[in-house]
Design a protein around this motif. Structure first.
Motif, mmCIF file in Angstrom:
data_model
loop_
_atom_site.group_PDB
_atom_site.id
_atom_site.type_symbol
_atom_site.label_atom_id
_atom_site.label_comp_id
_atom_site.label_asym_id
_atom_site.label_seq_id
_atom_site.Cartn_x
_atom_site.Cartn_y
_atom_site.Cartn_z
ATOM 1 N N HIS A 2 30.517 -19.009 -65.629
ATOM 2 C CA HIS A 2 30.081 -19.089 -67.013
ATOM 3 C C HIS A 2 30.544 -17.834 -67.749
ATOM 4 O O HIS A 2 31.070 -16.898 -67.164
ATOM 5 C CB HIS A 2 28.547 -19.204 -67.072
ATOM 6 C CG HIS A 2 28.019 -20.467 -66.482
ATOM 7 N ND1 HIS A 2 27.814 -21.605 -67.219
ATOM 8 C CD2 HIS A 2 27.658 -20.774 -65.210
ATOM 9 C CE1 HIS A 2 27.334 -22.568 -66.439
ATOM 10 N NE2 HIS A 2 27.236 -22.086 -65.213
ATOM 11 N N SER A 3 30.347 -17.803 -69.049
ATOM 12 C CA SER A 3 30.778 -16.644 -69.827
ATOM 13 C C SER A 3 29.598 -15.727 -70.116
ATOM 14 O O SER A 3 28.477 -16.188 -70.315
ATOM 15 C CB SER A 3 31.411 -17.094 -71.149
ATOM 16 O OG SER A 3 30.469 -17.796 -71.935
ATOM 17 N N PHE A 4 29.847 -14.438 -70.109
ATOM 18 C CA PHE A 4 28.875 -13.439 -70.495
ATOM 19 C C PHE A 4 29.529 -12.638 -71.619
ATOM 20 O O PHE A 4 30.514 -11.942 -71.389
ATOM 21 C CB PHE A 4 28.530 -12.511 -69.323
ATOM 22 C CG PHE A 4 27.964 -13.226 -68.132
ATOM 23 C CD1 PHE A 4 26.603 -13.442 -68.024
ATOM 24 C CD2 PHE A 4 28.789 -13.680 -67.115
ATOM 25 C CE1 PHE A 4 26.073 -14.102 -66.925
ATOM 26 C CE2 PHE A 4 28.268 -14.339 -66.009
ATOM 27 C CZ PHE A 4 26.898 -14.548 -65.910
ATOM 28 N N GLU A 5 29.005 -12.725 -72.809
ATOM 29 C CA GLU A 5 29.635 -12.080 -73.957
ATOM 30 C C GLU A 5 28.569 -11.402 -74.800
ATOM 31 O O GLU A 5 27.701 -12.056 -75.377
ATOM 32 C CB GLU A 5 30.392 -13.107 -74.801
ATOM 33 C CG GLU A 5 31.239 -12.508 -75.901
ATOM 34 C CD GLU A 5 32.562 -11.928 -75.399
ATOM 35 O OE1 GLU A 5 33.095 -11.020 -76.039
ATOM 36 O OE2 GLU A 5 33.052 -12.409 -74.352
ATOM 37 N N ARG A 10 31.465 -8.435 -71.056
ATOM 38 C CA ARG A 10 32.392 -9.555 -71.209
ATOM 39 C C ARG A 10 32.763 -10.107 -69.839
ATOM 40 O O ARG A 10 32.765 -9.373 -68.853
ATOM 41 C CB ARG A 10 33.686 -9.105 -71.915
ATOM 42 C CG ARG A 10 33.540 -8.662 -73.351
ATOM 43 C CD ARG A 10 34.861 -8.153 -73.899
ATOM 44 N NE ARG A 10 34.739 -7.665 -75.266
ATOM 45 C CZ ARG A 10 35.692 -6.988 -75.899
ATOM 46 N NH1 ARG A 10 36.832 -6.726 -75.275
ATOM 47 N NH2 ARG A 10 35.508 -6.580 -77.139
ATOM 48 N N HIS A 11 33.089 -11.386 -69.811
ATOM 49 C CA HIS A 11 33.586 -12.003 -68.583
ATOM 50 C C HIS A 11 34.722 -12.947 -68.956
ATOM 51 O O HIS A 11 34.583 -13.789 -69.843
ATOM 52 C CB HIS A 11 32.471 -12.771 -67.866
ATOM 53 C CG HIS A 11 32.717 -12.956 -66.408
ATOM 54 N ND1 HIS A 11 33.728 -13.756 -65.911
ATOM 55 C CD2 HIS A 11 32.093 -12.437 -65.322
ATOM 56 C CE1 HIS A 11 33.710 -13.720 -64.588
ATOM 57 N NE2 HIS A 11 32.735 -12.927 -64.205
ATOM 58 N N ASP A 12 35.867 -12.783 -68.310
ATOM 59 C CA ASP A 12 37.025 -13.602 -68.659
ATOM 60 C C ASP A 12 37.215 -14.798 -67.730
ATOM 61 O O ASP A 12 38.262 -15.438 -67.719
ATOM 62 C CB ASP A 12 38.302 -12.749 -68.676
ATOM 63 C CG ASP A 12 38.623 -12.122 -67.325
ATOM 64 O OD1 ASP A 12 38.006 -12.520 -66.310
ATOM 65 O OD2 ASP A 12 39.486 -11.226 -67.278
ATOM 66 N N GLY A 13 36.182 -15.117 -66.947
ATOM 67 C CA GLY A 13 36.271 -16.216 -66.003
ATOM 68 C C GLY A 13 36.539 -15.750 -64.585
ATOM 69 O O GLY A 13 36.294 -16.481 -63.620
ATOM 70 N N HIS A 14 37.025 -14.536 -64.452
ATOM 71 C CA HIS A 14 37.299 -13.979 -63.122
ATOM 72 C C HIS A 14 36.747 -12.562 -62.976
ATOM 73 O O HIS A 14 36.209 -12.200 -61.933
ATOM 74 C CB HIS A 14 38.803 -13.955 -62.851
ATOM 75 C CG HIS A 14 39.164 -13.345 -61.532
ATOM 76 N ND1 HIS A 14 38.950 -13.988 -60.335
ATOM 77 C CD2 HIS A 14 39.715 -12.128 -61.223
ATOM 78 C CE1 HIS A 14 39.343 -13.202 -59.335
ATOM 79 N NE2 HIS A 14 39.814 -12.075 -59.852
ATOM 80 N N THR A 15 36.859 -11.759 -64.041
ATOM 81 C CA THR A 15 36.479 -10.354 -63.988
ATOM 82 C C THR A 15 35.358 -10.065 -64.976
ATOM 83 O O THR A 15 35.386 -10.538 -66.118
ATOM 84 C CB THR A 15 37.685 -9.449 -64.317
ATOM 85 O OG1 THR A 15 38.739 -9.734 -63.404
ATOM 86 C CG2 THR A 15 37.316 -7.970 -64.214
ATOM 87 N N LEU A 16 34.373 -9.291 -64.528
ATOM 88 C CA LEU A 16 33.287 -8.833 -65.385
ATOM 89 C C LEU A 16 33.677 -7.471 -65.959
ATOM 90 O O LEU A 16 33.945 -6.529 -65.209
ATOM 91 C CB LEU A 16 31.981 -8.713 -64.599
ATOM 92 C CG LEU A 16 30.784 -8.141 -65.361
ATOM 93 C CD1 LEU A 16 30.332 -9.105 -66.451
ATOM 94 C CD2 LEU A 16 29.628 -7.845 -64.402
ATOM 95 N N THR A 64 29.371 -12.715 -59.894
ATOM 96 C CA THR A 64 30.821 -12.652 -59.724
ATOM 97 C C THR A 64 31.182 -12.411 -58.269
ATOM 98 O O THR A 64 32.121 -13.021 -57.726
ATOM 99 C CB THR A 64 31.411 -11.532 -60.604
ATOM 100 O OG1 THR A 64 31.013 -11.742 -61.965
ATOM 101 C CG2 THR A 64 32.928 -11.510 -60.533
ATOM 102 N N PHE A 65 30.432 -11.562 -57.629
ATOM 103 C CA PHE A 65 30.626 -11.253 -56.203
ATOM 104 C C PHE A 65 30.443 -12.514 -55.363
ATOM 105 O O PHE A 65 31.244 -12.816 -54.465
ATOM 106 C CB PHE A 65 29.626 -10.173 -55.805
ATOM 107 C CG PHE A 65 29.797 -9.604 -54.427
ATOM 108 C CD1 PHE A 65 31.014 -9.080 -54.004
ATOM 109 C CD2 PHE A 65 28.716 -9.549 -53.553
ATOM 110 C CE1 PHE A 65 31.159 -8.529 -52.742
ATOM 111 C CE2 PHE A 65 28.849 -8.995 -52.290
ATOM 112 C CZ PHE A 65 30.076 -8.483 -51.879
ATOM 113 N N ALA A 66 29.403 -13.290 -55.670
ATOM 114 C CA ALA A 66 29.160 -14.542 -54.950
ATOM 115 C C ALA A 66 30.265 -15.558 -55.230
ATOM 116 O O ALA A 66 30.734 -16.246 -54.311
ATOM 117 C CB ALA A 66 27.803 -15.113 -55.350
ATOM 118 N N HIS A 67 30.679 -15.642 -56.476
ATOM 119 C CA HIS A 67 31.721 -16.584 -56.874
ATOM 120 C C HIS A 67 33.039 -16.284 -56.160
ATOM 121 O O HIS A 67 33.830 -17.204 -55.877
ATOM 122 C CB HIS A 67 31.917 -16.517 -58.387
ATOM 123 C CG HIS A 67 32.888 -17.515 -58.930
ATOM 124 N ND1 HIS A 67 32.642 -18.872 -58.939
ATOM 125 C CD2 HIS A 67 34.116 -17.360 -59.489
ATOM 126 C CE1 HIS A 67 33.665 -19.500 -59.476
ATOM 127 N NE2 HIS A 67 34.581 -18.613 -59.822
#
Length: 332
Positions: A2-5, A10-16, A64-67
Motif C-alpha cells: 500500500h502507499s504511505f504518503e 513516502r513509499h514508492d511500492g518497494h522502498t520506504l 516493508t521488511f515483511a513484504h
C-alpha cells in the motif's frame, strides 16, 4: 505494498522513504527506512521524530521488511528492536504491539497510518473549537505534519483554526537543545502561511506577562492515566508560566498516546540523550568540549497545570482527568 504518503513519509511500492528532519529547514533529503535496522538508527538520531510518526514509520518499515520476505523469526526480532528504539513515546510500543499480532503486516501498517490521519482530524476539530478569533497562541517543539501521518496534533489544531478564518498569531518556542521549534515548526508555519513569530524558550514568560498570548497548545509523547503527560523538555516550564499568568494550557494528543498502565507521570520513563547535544548543534559548539551536561529529552507536566486535554475523542477538563475519565474514553 500500500502507499504511505505524508509530509515526512513516502513509499514508492518497494522502498520506504523518510524525510531527514535533522536537515531542515534548508535541505530536504529523503532517506531509505525500509530495513528495520535503518529505521532504528533514523529514530534514534531524530531524523524521524514525533510520537505518532515514530509509531507509523516503524510500522511501515516492519511491513516493508515483511513484504520483502523476512522470516517469522526475523520479523519478531525486528519488531522487538524497533519497540525499544526510544523509551518515552508510547505510540511506538502501541504500534509495534499491533504489528506483532497482525496476520497481515502490510494491511496492519496501512491501518495504523490511516488511523493516525483520522486521529489528527479529530484532534483538529475538537481543539480548533477552543480557539477564539484574534488569539495569540504559544507552542513548544514540533507537533505538525512532520510529527504525524496527518496534519498534526497541536499544530494541526492551529492549522484548522487558521483554515476556519480565525485571525491568530503563533509564537513558536525555539525548543532547545535541538531546536525543533526553530527548524521544524517555523518551517511548517511558513509553508502553511500562518502568521507567526519565532522566540527563544526564555522569552515565553515575557509574552505571557504582556498579554500577547491567550492560549498555549503543546503535544505529548505519553499521557498517564491521571492526565500527567510527558512532552519535549521545556514544556513543564511553559505550563508553570501559563498557570501563573492565567493563560489556558492544552496538551493535544491522540488516544494512542494515553498509557493507562502509567498511573501517574512519575511512572513515565524519561530518555536521557547525548550530552553533546547541549554543548552545540551540528558543526557549531558553544560550550567547552568536556563540559558536563544533563540532557533529558522530555519532562513531565502534572495534570494540575492543564486547563484541558484535547484528544481525538473530545476535550477533557482537569476536573475530568482527576475523576479518571481517561480510563473510560481510552480503555477500549
Amino acid at each position: 505494498m500500500h502507499s504511505f504518503e505524508s509530509l515526512g513519509l513516502r513509499h514508492d511500492g518497494h522502498t520506504l522513504w523518510v524525510l531527514d528532519q535533522t536537515q531542515l529547514p534548508d535541505t530536504e533529503i529523503w532517506l531509505d527506512g525500509s530495513e528495520p535496522e535503518a529505521m532504528i538508527a533514523l529514530i534514534r538520531r531524530l531524523a524521524v521524530r514525533g510520537a505518532p510518526l515514530i509509531g507509523v514509520a516503524a510500522a511501515a518499515s516492519l511491513a516493508t521488511f515483511a513484504h520483502r520476505g523476512a522470516s517469522a523469526a526475523e520479523y519478531a526480532a525486528a519488531c522487538a528492536a524497533l519497540r525499544a528504539a526510544r523509551p518515552t513515546a508510547v505510540n511506538l510500543m502501541w504500534a509495534m504491539d499491533r504489528m506483532m499480532g497482525a496476520a497481515d503486516p502490510v494491511a496492519e501498517a496501512q491501518a495504523i497510518f490511516e488511523e493516525d490521519v483520522r486521529l489528527c482530524e479529530g484532534m483538529a476539530q475538537h481543539g480548533a473549537a477552543l480557539i477564539q478569533d484574534g488569539e495569540g497562541i504559544l507552542t513548544h517543539c514540533n507537533t505538525g505534519g512532520l510529527a504525524t501521518a496527518g496534519i498534526g496534533t497541536a499544530l494541526g489544531v492551529i492549522r484548522r483554526a487558521h483554515e476556519q478564518g480565525k485571525r491568530i498569531h503563533v509564537y513558536a518556542d525555539e525548543t532547545r537543545p535541538l531546536l525543533q521549534g526553530g527548524r521544524l515548526t517555523a518551517w511548517e508555519l511558513r509553508k502553511l502561511g500562518i502568521p507567526s513569530t519565532l522566540i527563544t524558550d526564555s522569552m515565553a514568560a515575557l509574552l505571557l506577562r504582556d498579554g500577547k498570548v491567550q492560549r498555549v497548545l503543546v503535544g505529548s509523547d505519553r499521557v498517564a492515566a491521571n492526565g500527567d503527560f510527558a512532552n519535549k523538555v521545556g514544556t513543564y516550564g511553559v505550563a508553570v508560566q501559563a498557570k501563573h499568568h492565567g493563560v489556558p494550557f492544552h496538551p493535544v494528543a491522540p488516544f494512542s498516546t494515553v498509557d493507562l498502565a502509567c498511573p501517574t507521570g512519575a511512572a513515565i520513563p524519561i530518555e536521557l540523550r547525548d550530552p553533546a547535544e547541549v554543548r552545540g548543534y551540528g558543526r557549531w559548539r558553544w560550550a567547552p568540549e568536556d563540559m558536563p551536561t544533563w540532557n533529558p529529552s522530555f519532562d513531565v507536566t502534572p495534570a494540575d497545570l492543564v486547563t484541558s486535554l484535547v484528544l481525538d475523542r473530545g476535550v477533557f477538563s482537569a476536573e475530568a482527568l482527576r475523576a479518571g475519565v481517561l480510563a473510560q474514553v481510552c480503555g477500549s
